[in-house]
Design a protein around this motif. Structure first.
Motif, mmCIF file in Angstrom:
data_model
loop_
_atom_site.group_PDB
_atom_site.id
_atom_site.type_symbol
_atom_site.label_atom_id
_atom_site.label_comp_id
_atom_site.label_asym_id
_atom_site.label_seq_id
_atom_site.Cartn_x
_atom_site.Cartn_y
_atom_site.Cartn_z
ATOM 1 N N MET A 102 5.476 -10.417 48.630
ATOM 2 C CA MET A 102 4.384 -11.418 48.617
ATOM 3 C C MET A 102 3.102 -10.549 48.134
ATOM 4 O O MET A 102 2.213 -10.755 47.539
ATOM 5 N N PHE A 103 3.005 -9.345 49.138
ATOM 6 C CA PHE A 103 1.973 -8.481 49.040
ATOM 7 C C PHE A 103 1.801 -8.085 47.613
ATOM 8 O O PHE A 103 0.777 -7.817 46.905
ATOM 9 N N VAL A 104 3.107 -7.457 47.300
ATOM 10 C CA VAL A 104 2.830 -6.717 45.855
ATOM 11 C C VAL A 104 2.549 -7.780 44.668
ATOM 12 O O VAL A 104 1.539 -7.412 43.863
ATOM 13 N N LEU A 105 2.980 -9.203 44.947
ATOM 14 C CA LEU A 105 2.639 -9.834 43.688
ATOM 15 C C LEU A 105 1.362 -10.230 43.929
ATOM 16 O O LEU A 105 0.691 -10.348 42.678
ATOM 17 N N PHE A 106 0.477 -10.484 44.954
ATOM 18 C CA PHE A 106 -0.639 -11.006 45.055
ATOM 19 C C PHE A 106 -1.504 -9.740 44.840
ATOM 20 O O PHE A 106 -2.754 -9.945 44.160
ATOM 21 N N ALA A 107 -1.369 -8.705 45.250
ATOM 22 C CA ALA A 107 -2.098 -7.324 44.987
ATOM 23 C C ALA A 107 -2.047 -7.039 43.499
ATOM 24 O O ALA A 107 -3.218 -6.797 42.509
ATOM 25 N N GLY A 108 -0.855 -7.148 43.033
ATOM 26 C CA GLY A 108 -0.829 -7.156 41.418
ATOM 27 C C GLY A 108 -1.758 -7.992 40.453
ATOM 28 O O GLY A 108 -2.231 -7.581 39.699
ATOM 29 N N LEU A 109 -1.577 -9.134 41.123
ATOM 30 C CA LEU A 109 -2.356 -10.100 40.553
ATOM 31 C C LEU A 109 -3.781 -9.879 40.608
ATOM 32 O O LEU A 109 -4.542 -10.118 39.471
ATOM 33 N N ALA A 110 -4.258 -9.472 41.756
ATOM 34 C CA ALA A 110 -5.660 -9.438 42.109
ATOM 35 C C ALA A 110 -6.239 -8.068 41.260
ATOM 36 O O ALA A 110 -7.078 -8.152 40.579
ATOM 37 N N LEU A 111 -5.345 -7.132 41.196
ATOM 38 C CA LEU A 111 -5.743 -5.880 40.428
ATOM 39 C C LEU A 111 -5.562 -6.100 38.713
ATOM 40 O O LEU A 111 -6.602 -5.830 37.948
ATOM 41 N N LEU A 112 -4.620 -6.862 38.217
ATOM 42 C CA LEU A 112 -4.666 -7.254 36.880
ATOM 43 C C LEU A 112 -5.675 -8.074 36.606
ATOM 44 O O LEU A 112 -6.447 -7.783 35.574
ATOM 45 N N GLY A 113 -6.208 -9.153 37.152
ATOM 46 C CA GLY A 113 -7.304 -10.035 37.046
ATOM 47 C C GLY A 113 -8.557 -9.173 36.914
ATOM 48 O O GLY A 113 -9.293 -9.472 35.943
ATOM 49 N N GLY A 114 -8.689 -8.096 37.907
ATOM 50 C CA GLY A 114 -10.002 -7.429 38.030
ATOM 51 C C GLY A 114 -10.079 -6.518 36.885
ATOM 52 O O GLY A 114 -11.179 -6.406 36.193
ATOM 53 N N LEU A 115 -8.817 -5.983 36.376
ATOM 54 C CA LEU A 115 -8.913 -5.248 35.247
ATOM 55 C C LEU A 115 -9.366 -6.034 33.950
ATOM 56 O O LEU A 115 -10.096 -5.473 33.092
ATOM 57 N N VAL A 116 -8.606 -7.338 33.710
ATOM 58 C CA VAL A 116 -8.982 -8.034 32.576
ATOM 59 C C VAL A 116 -10.427 -8.411 32.824
ATOM 60 O O VAL A 116 -11.215 -8.277 31.583
ATOM 61 N N MET A 117 -11.051 -8.684 34.030
ATOM 62 C CA MET A 117 -12.258 -9.017 33.801
ATOM 63 C C MET A 117 -13.387 -7.810 33.480
ATOM 64 O O MET A 117 -14.307 -8.021 33.026
ATOM 65 N N ALA A 118 -13.032 -6.669 33.964
ATOM 66 C CA ALA A 118 -13.875 -5.575 33.661
ATOM 67 C C ALA A 118 -13.912 -5.130 32.226
ATOM 68 O O ALA A 118 -14.825 -4.411 31.976
ATOM 69 N N PHE A 119 -12.563 -5.276 31.620
ATOM 70 C CA PHE A 119 -12.678 -4.522 30.356
ATOM 71 C C PHE A 119 -12.434 -5.592 29.219
ATOM 72 O O PHE A 119 -12.236 -4.955 27.843
#
Lengths: 132, 172
Positions: free
Chosen positions: B4-21
């Motif tokens: 669950m940690f990997v899933l949600f951390a991946g979701l958070a980082l992916l979303g952050g990357l999409v937002m930033a770029f």
């Protein structure tokens, strides 16, 4: 006499510990889901938020970057409270931060709408009429 | 829990990357939705069930809707990522990243001493409610936030309305 005799063994244990511990942690999967991993996620989110604020000229992007930074800080509050044995205090702080962020978003978006109305644009480099 | 940690951390980082770029501001807003939901999931993996629920309600449901309305009402000019500006800013971001990394290393050394593995997560809602309403807990911040929310409600309406009234007066 016996403490002195035990000293080399203790020293060996102390010096050997840092080399052994990370391996053991990685073997049991302890590194994923540990406090350090939460700190890494939080740090990366923080940097992404700062990059968003600095690279865009649209005011809405600046707001989105701010929200991301606040969330990164919140992860640290909750993670430290859980792993540091501080009970629920970190969550209380995070709750207050979430409420203040919601209030900030409401006011800031109202200001953005006003800026768009007055300047015809929300480019933050063009709202410089106070400079004159 | 690790999955669950990997899933949600991946979701958070992916979303952050999409937002930033991402080039489109609507895509960026939805990237922010993903990042905020990932953070809510991280709260859940940390045993903060009420906080995670509040995050979904308030951020994913509330702030993002406000943000999308603001996008619809105000975006006329280009939202493109200015590459030249990015090259200019990259060193600053790098320095901030290094600073964060150094802070991480410093805190990491302290944190190693904690050593305690946290126990099973317990339901937190009842405890949070009791703490917010007890005078030796968080009663003062609670009341201050209540007053602040009232001020924000009035202030946001006032700020957003004032121009329309002025326009109506000049038009008539």
């Amino acid at each position: 006499m016996s403490p002195l005799a035990a000293l080399p063994a203790m020293l060996a244990a102390v010096t050997a510990e840092p080399a052994v511990e990370p391996l053991a942690q990685a073997a049991t999967g302890g590194l994923v889901g540990s406090l350090s991993s939460y700190m890494v996620v939080s740090g990366v989110l923080f940097v992404l938020g700062v990059a968003t604020i600095l690279t865009r000229r649209n005011a809405l992007y600046v707001l989105m970057g701010t929200e991301l930074i606040l969330n990164a800080a919140n992860i640290n509050f909750v993670a430290f409270a859980r792993f540091g044995g501080h009970g629920i205090d970190g969550q209380m702080m995070a709750l207050v931060v979430v409420m203040l962020a919601a209030a900030e978003a409401a006011v800031a978006l109202a200001i953005v709408l006003r800026i768009f109305h007055d300047f015809g644009s929300i480019d933050i480099t063009r709202t410089d009429s106070l400079r004159d | 829990m690790d999955f669950m940690f990997v899933l949600f951390a991946g979701l958070a980082l992916l979303g952050g990357l999409v937002m930033a770029f991402h080039q489109s501001i609507v895509h960026s807003a939805f990237g922010l939705v993903g990042a905020l939901f990932g953070v809510a999931g991280l709260y859940w993996t940390l045993g903060a069930d009420f906080l995670g629920g509040l995050q979904v309600l308030l951020y994913v449901g509330g702030v993002t809707v406000l943000l999308l309305f603001a996008v619809m009402l105000s975006t006329r000019d280009s939202t493109r990522l200015a590459i030249s500006r990015y090259v200019l800013v990259a060193p600053v971001v790098g320095i901030v990243g290094l600073f964060v990394y150094q802070a991480y290393l410093g805190v990491h050394a302290v944190v190693q001493g904690f050593g305690a593995t946290p126990g099973e997560p317990q339901p937190t809602t009842e405890e949070i409610g009791a703490l917010f309403l007890s005078p030796d807990g968080y009663l003062v911040p609670f009341e201050l936030v209540a007053i602040l929310l009232l001020l924000v409600l009035i202030g946001a309406v006032t700020v957003a309305r004032r121009g329309q009234d002025a326009d109506a007066e000049t038009a008539s």
